[in-house]
Design a protein around this motif. Structure first.
Motif, mmCIF file in Angstrom:
data_model
loop_
_atom_site.group_PDB
_atom_site.id
_atom_site.type_symbol
_atom_site.label_atom_id
_atom_site.label_comp_id
_atom_site.label_asym_id
_atom_site.label_seq_id
_atom_site.Cartn_x
_atom_site.Cartn_y
_atom_site.Cartn_z
ATOM 1 N N SER A 1 -5.760 -3.100 -3.916
ATOM 2 C CA SER A 1 -5.170 -3.147 -5.054
ATOM 3 C C SER A 1 -4.780 -4.784 -4.573
ATOM 4 O O SER A 1 -4.230 -4.793 -3.235
ATOM 5 C CB SER A 1 -4.564 -2.889 -6.214
ATOM 6 O OG SER A 1 -3.107 -2.337 -5.337
ATOM 7 N N ILE B 1 -3.450 -7.781 -3.504
ATOM 8 C CA ILE B 1 -3.302 -9.347 -2.549
ATOM 9 C C ILE B 1 -3.995 -8.728 -1.663
ATOM 10 O O ILE B 1 -5.048 -9.620 -1.077
ATOM 11 C CB ILE B 1 -1.692 -10.186 -2.385
ATOM 12 C CG1 ILE B 1 -1.101 -9.941 -3.345
ATOM 13 C CG2 ILE B 1 -1.963 -10.658 -0.577
ATOM 14 C CD1 ILE B 1 0.111 -10.487 -2.789
ATOM 15 N N ASP C 1 -6.391 1.754 2.746
ATOM 16 C CA ASP C 1 -4.484 3.003 1.593
ATOM 17 C C ASP C 1 -4.131 3.869 0.867
ATOM 18 O O ASP C 1 -5.630 5.035 1.740
ATOM 19 C CB ASP C 1 -5.290 1.449 0.053
ATOM 20 C CG ASP C 1 -4.412 1.100 -0.739
ATOM 21 O OD1 ASP C 1 -4.281 0.340 -1.165
ATOM 22 O OD2 ASP C 1 -3.407 2.225 -1.569
ATOM 23 N N ASN D 1 -4.010 4.851 -1.203
ATOM 24 C CA ASN D 1 -5.078 5.039 -2.842
ATOM 25 C C ASN D 1 -6.351 4.922 -2.490
ATOM 26 O O ASN D 1 -6.840 4.313 -1.961
ATOM 27 C CB ASN D 1 -4.086 4.544 -3.427
ATOM 28 C CG ASN D 1 -5.060 4.370 -4.904
ATOM 29 O OD1 ASN D 1 -6.028 5.045 -5.136
ATOM 30 N ND2 ASN D 1 -5.042 3.298 -6.199
ATOM 31 N N THR E 1 -5.485 6.090 4.128
ATOM 32 C CA THR E 1 -4.367 5.579 5.125
ATOM 33 C C THR E 1 -2.953 6.004 4.540
ATOM 34 O O THR E 1 -2.531 5.216 3.868
ATOM 35 C CB THR E 1 -4.685 3.883 5.798
ATOM 36 O OG1 THR E 1 -6.173 4.040 6.086
ATOM 37 C CG2 THR E 1 -3.578 4.292 7.065
ATOM 38 N N VAL F 1 0.688 3.858 5.901
ATOM 39 C CA VAL F 1 0.704 3.387 6.743
ATOM 40 C C VAL F 1 2.212 4.009 7.860
ATOM 41 O O VAL F 1 2.658 3.763 8.369
ATOM 42 C CB VAL F 1 0.683 2.239 6.988
ATOM 43 C CG1 VAL F 1 -0.403 1.117 6.258
ATOM 44 C CG2 VAL F 1 2.656 1.246 5.976
ATOM 45 N N ALA G 1 1.001 -3.671 3.226
ATOM 46 C CA ALA G 1 1.120 -3.044 1.880
ATOM 47 C C ALA G 1 2.621 -2.757 2.204
ATOM 48 O O ALA G 1 3.079 -3.107 2.669
ATOM 49 C CB ALA G 1 0.431 -1.254 3.398
ATOM 50 N N ALA G 2 3.000 -2.336 1.268
ATOM 51 C CA ALA G 2 4.318 -2.216 1.102
ATOM 52 C C ALA G 2 4.513 -1.441 0.133
ATOM 53 O O ALA G 2 3.322 -1.553 -1.496
ATOM 54 C CB ALA G 2 4.873 -4.076 1.013
ATOM 55 N N ARG H 1 11.976 5.692 2.284
ATOM 56 C CA ARG H 1 10.630 5.640 2.546
ATOM 57 C C ARG H 1 10.379 4.259 2.191
ATOM 58 O O ARG H 1 9.269 3.376 2.882
ATOM 59 C CB ARG H 1 9.817 6.093 1.162
ATOM 60 C CG ARG H 1 8.981 6.030 0.836
ATOM 61 C CD ARG H 1 7.487 7.073 1.295
ATOM 62 N NE ARG H 1 6.310 6.551 1.240
ATOM 63 C CZ ARG H 1 5.142 7.011 1.854
ATOM 64 N NH1 ARG H 1 6.058 7.410 3.304
ATOM 65 N NH2 ARG H 1 4.219 6.976 1.712
ATOM 66 N N SER I 1 7.711 -12.562 2.689
ATOM 67 C CA SER I 1 7.721 -12.536 1.346
ATOM 68 C C SER I 1 8.965 -13.926 1.702
ATOM 69 O O SER I 1 9.493 -13.407 2.235
ATOM 70 C CB SER I 1 8.620 -11.744 0.153
ATOM 71 O OG SER I 1 8.562 -12.381 -0.889
ATOM 72 N N ILE J 1 3.779 -14.306 -6.593
ATOM 73 C CA ILE J 1 2.182 -13.438 -6.858
ATOM 74 C C ILE J 1 1.632 -12.723 -8.029
ATOM 75 O O ILE J 1 2.391 -11.611 -7.916
ATOM 76 C CB ILE J 1 1.534 -13.086 -5.621
ATOM 77 C CG1 ILE J 1 1.658 -14.562 -4.081
ATOM 78 C CG2 ILE J 1 -0.369 -13.150 -5.392
ATOM 79 C CD1 ILE J 1 1.209 -15.705 -4.399
HETATM 80 N N1 LIG Z 1 3.075 -9.363 -5.817
HETATM 81 C C1 LIG Z 1 4.178 -10.581 -5.425
HETATM 82 O O1 LIG Z 1 5.047 -11.431 -6.125
HETATM 83 C C2 LIG Z 1 4.504 -10.845 -3.631
HETATM 84 C C3 LIG Z 1 5.311 -12.032 -3.126
HETATM 85 C C4 LIG Z 1 5.395 -12.230 -2.373
HETATM 86 C C5 LIG Z 1 4.201 -10.972 -1.229
HETATM 87 N N2 LIG Z 1 4.264 -9.853 -1.804
HETATM 88 C C6 LIG Z 1 4.021 -9.084 -0.641
HETATM 89 O O2 LIG Z 1 2.580 -8.771 -0.983
HETATM 90 C C7 LIG Z 1 1.611 -7.325 -0.480
HETATM 91 C C8 LIG Z 1 0.877 -6.909 -1.335
HETATM 92 O O3 LIG Z 1 1.799 -6.370 -2.647
HETATM 93 P P1 LIG Z 1 0.905 -6.825 -4.226
HETATM 94 O O4 LIG Z 1 1.554 -7.623 -5.067
HETATM 95 O O5 LIG Z 1 -0.789 -6.699 -3.932
HETATM 96 O O6 LIG Z 1 1.360 -4.871 -4.510
HETATM 97 P P2 LIG Z 1 0.362 -3.927 -4.921
HETATM 98 O O7 LIG Z 1 1.004 -2.760 -4.885
HETATM 99 O O8 LIG Z 1 -0.667 -4.168 -5.850
HETATM 100 O O9 LIG Z 1 -0.326 -3.261 -3.220
HETATM 101 C C9 LIG Z 1 0.202 -2.662 -2.377
HETATM 102 C C10 LIG Z 1 -1.087 -1.695 -2.556
HETATM 103 O O10 LIG Z 1 -0.175 -0.729 -0.750
HETATM 104 C C11 LIG Z 1 -1.038 0.412 -1.239
HETATM 105 N N3 LIG Z 1 0.560 0.692 -0.541
HETATM 106 C C12 LIG Z 1 1.426 1.841 -0.461
HETATM 107 N N4 LIG Z 1 2.322 2.762 0.170
HETATM 108 C C13 LIG Z 1 1.144 2.635 1.005
HETATM 109 C C14 LIG Z 1 0.971 3.031 2.406
HETATM 110 N N5 LIG Z 1 1.711 3.741 2.327
HETATM 111 N N6 LIG Z 1 0.116 3.346 3.039
HETATM 112 C C15 LIG Z 1 -1.054 2.246 2.848
HETATM 113 N N7 LIG Z 1 -1.122 1.699 1.259
HETATM 114 C C16 LIG Z 1 0.318 1.468 0.653
HETATM 115 C C17 LIG Z 1 -1.095 0.580 -2.962
HETATM 116 O O11 LIG Z 1 -1.418 1.821 -2.347
HETATM 117 C C18 LIG Z 1 -1.586 -0.664 -2.966
HETATM 118 O O12 LIG Z 1 -3.192 -0.424 -3.040
HETATM 119 C C19 LIG Z 1 3.144 -6.746 -0.387
HETATM 120 O O13 LIG Z 1 3.490 -6.571 1.080
HETATM 121 C C20 LIG Z 1 4.571 -7.661 -0.961
HETATM 122 O O14 LIG Z 1 5.804 -7.437 -0.160
HETATM 123 C C21 LIG Z 1 3.974 -9.387 -2.677
#
Ligand SMILES: NC(=O)c1ccc[n+]([C@@H]2O[C@H](COP(=O)([O-])OP(=O)(O)OC[C@H]3O[C@@H](n4cnc5c(N)ncnc54)[C@H](O)[C@@H]3O)[C@@H](O)[C@H]2O)c1
Length: 224
Positions: A15, A17, A36, A38, A61, A63, A90-91, A108, A140, A186
């Motif tokens: 999903s 980014i 992922d 998911n 996966t 992570v 992933a986060a 976690r 970030s 983002i």
């Molecule tokens: N959205 C923002 O504003 C923003 C800004 C800066 C950095 N980030 C970073 O960008 C990255 C993606 O964030 P996003 O906003 O797209 O979030 P999101 O929740 O849309 O995507 C995160 C994805 O990580 C997956 N995930 C969660 N736990 C996991 C695990 N244990 N193993 C594997 N996959 C796992 C989720 O299923 C999800 O698909 C993150 O590292 C986040 O910290 C986001």
């Protein structure tokens, strides 16, 4: 095409980014391993890449789990012979103060956000060494500026900057480049969750846009 025939593993690519980046990488010719927790999200990303004429493979996966990451390495090399890029994206984000955060939530968040990068780097490193590959860690803006009610998240993102610098000097001499990126807001999952956790989500979202030079929050594909 900047990544023609390169194999890129992207975690959290089911999903947000990660998915947008997977699509961008594929557009540039990369064969993308979509990792992922998911499964449905990962499969959907693969579908979109294939519809656009690219090549991708989904691997469910976690992570934070060493055995699961070792399986990701095996699956990657089963499908394609080499790996060139590891994007540790992933986060999760717990939107709480330290006092409100449950011990399990803290553990976690550290295990996924920081531990996940450690495990993926550890187990992919021997293979990235062979291709003089590249690692991109997702930090970030919260790694150096912080916001209210996401203490654990900010801590992990700051730690990722330190880990990236340490890895860059350890592995740069082997030809492996290690960098991290620090996006602002983002329009994707974790920011959405953060806005929803505020007393007035719409106001929080509007205020966030004003913090950026472009006067708006970023789009996932811009990170990709
Ligand atoms: N959205 C923002 O504003 C923003 C800004 C800066 C950095 N980030 C970073 O960008 C990255 C993606 O964030 P996003 O906003 O797209 O979030 P999101 O929740 O849309 O995507 C995160 C994805 O990580 C997956 N995930 C969660 N736990 C996991 C695990 N244990 N193993 C594997 N996959 C796992 C989720 O299923 C999800 O698909 C993150 O590292 C986040 O910290 C986001």
């Amino acid at each position: 095409m900047k990544l023609k025939d390169r194999v890129a593993v992207i975690t959290g690519a089911g999903s947000g980014i990660g998915r947008a980046s997977a699509l961008e990488f594929a557009k540039e010719g990369a064969r993308v391993v979509v990792a992922d927790i998911n499964r449905n999200g990962a499969v959907e990303t693969v579908k979109r890449i294939e519809q656009a004429g690219g090549q991708a493979h989904a691997v469910t996966t976690d992570v934070a789990d060493a055995a699961s990451v070792q399986n990701l390495v095996r699956e990657t090399l089963r499908v394609w012979p080499q790996v060139h890029v590891l994007f540790n994206n992933a986060a999760i984000q717990i939107n709480k103060t330290v006092e409100e955060t449950e011990v399990e939530e803290w553990n976690r968040e550290i295990a996924v956000n920081l531990g996940g990068i450690f495990l993926c780097c550890k187990f992919f490193m021997p293979h990235l060494r062979k291709t003089k590959g590249a690692i991109v860690n997702m930090s970030s803006v919260n790694g150096f500026f912080v916001e209210p009610i996401c203490a654990g998240y900010c801590a992990t993102k700051a730690a990722i900057i330190g880990l990236t610098k340490a890895m860059a000097i350890d592995h740069g001499k082997e030809g492996i480049r290690v960098n991290c990126i620090c996006p602002g807001y983002i329009d994707a999952g974790l920011a959405e969750g953060y806005f929803e956790a505020q007393p007035d989500p719409a106001a929080a979202r509007a205020a966030a846009g004003k913090l950026h030079a472009l006067g708006r929050i970023g789009r996932p594909e811009e990170v990709g």
